[in-house]
Motif scaffolding. Sequence first.
Motif, mmCIF file in Angstrom:
data_model
loop_
_atom_site.group_PDB
_atom_site.id
_atom_site.type_symbol
_atom_site.label_atom_id
_atom_site.label_comp_id
_atom_site.label_asym_id
_atom_site.label_seq_id
_atom_site.Cartn_x
_atom_site.Cartn_y
_atom_site.Cartn_z
ATOM 1 N N VAL A 148 -1.347 6.522 2.629
ATOM 2 C CA VAL A 148 -1.425 5.060 2.616
ATOM 3 C C VAL A 148 -2.826 4.580 2.970
ATOM 4 C CG1 VAL A 148 -0.501 2.931 3.632
ATOM 5 C CG2 VAL A 148 1.029 4.834 3.101
ATOM 6 N N ASN B 262 -8.422 1.300 -2.850
ATOM 7 C CA ASN B 262 -8.180 -0.057 -3.332
ATOM 8 C C ASN B 262 -9.380 -0.943 -2.994
ATOM 9 O OD1 ASN B 262 -6.183 -1.874 -4.557
ATOM 10 N ND2 ASN B 262 -6.165 -2.880 -2.574
ATOM 11 N N TYR C 260 0.838 -1.198 0.000
ATOM 12 C CA TYR C 260 0.000 0.000 0.000
ATOM 13 C C TYR C 260 0.875 1.252 0.000
ATOM 14 C CZ TYR C 260 -3.959 -3.011 0.957
ATOM 15 O OH TYR C 260 -4.925 -3.975 0.856
ATOM 16 N N CYS D 8 -6.511 -5.144 -7.800
ATOM 17 C CA CYS D 8 -6.338 -4.799 -6.394
ATOM 18 C C CYS D 8 -5.763 -5.970 -5.593
ATOM 19 C CB CYS D 8 -7.655 -4.315 -5.801
ATOM 20 S SG CYS D 8 -9.041 -5.428 -6.067
ATOM 21 N N VAL E 138 -1.990 -5.972 -4.326
ATOM 22 C CA VAL E 138 -1.502 -5.114 -3.250
ATOM 23 C C VAL E 138 -1.474 -5.940 -1.964
ATOM 24 C CG1 VAL E 138 -1.849 -2.975 -1.962
ATOM 25 C CG2 VAL E 138 -2.443 -3.084 -4.392
ATOM 26 N N GLY F 284 -5.518 2.583 0.616
ATOM 27 C CA GLY F 284 -6.157 1.335 1.029
ATOM 28 C C GLY F 284 -7.666 1.381 0.854
#
Length: 179
Positions: free
Chosen positions: A124, A131, A111, A142, A145, A128
Motif C-alpha cells: 500500500v 501514485n 490505495y 491519480c 485514489v 502511494g
Amino acid sequence: MTAAPPETLTLERMPTPIGEALVVTDETGALRAFNWTDYEARMRAWIARHYPKAPLVEGAIPAAVRAALSAYFGGEARALDGLAWRASGTAFQLKVWETLCTIPAGETLSYAGLAERIGRPSAVRAVGLANGANPISLVVPCHRVIGANGSLTGYGGGLPRKRWLLGHEGASFKEQLAA
C-alpha cells in the motif's frame, strides 16, 4: 507504456477551470507530462532527470490531445480515455500508472484497493509513492485514489483541484472536517 526516449518534447499551456495546465507531448503526439503552472519547476526538474537529451520547446500540442482535454473540462468526463501516454519509471511505477487508467471516471479506489488490483496487497505505501510520482496527472488519473475511509488524501496538484476533478467526474468522496 514505455518507449524509447523522446527526441523533442513540446509544452503547451492550456487554461482550465482550475488553473493553467502544462501539457507535454513527444514527437509522436503521446503525452509525456501533465501538470499545473504552480508546479512547473517540479515538472521541469522531472523532465530534465528522465529525458535529459530531449529539448523542451513551447509550441502547439497535437489537436487531438487539445480537443480531448477541452472536452474533458467541458463536461465529458471520459474524453481522456484512450489518450496515448508514455512515461519513464520503474516497472512497479508503470504497473501502478497503467492500473490507475482502469479506474473509470466517476469512480474512486483506495490505495489498498489499488495495491490489490496490481496483485501486491501488502504494498500500500509503495503504491502511494508510485501514485504520487505519476508525471501525467489527470490523464493517468491519480486523483481517483482516495483514503480507505472515502476521504480525500494528497494530490500533487493540491486538494482543491482533486476535489474539483472528482466532483466534475461525479465521484463520491468524504470531506474531512477541520479539527
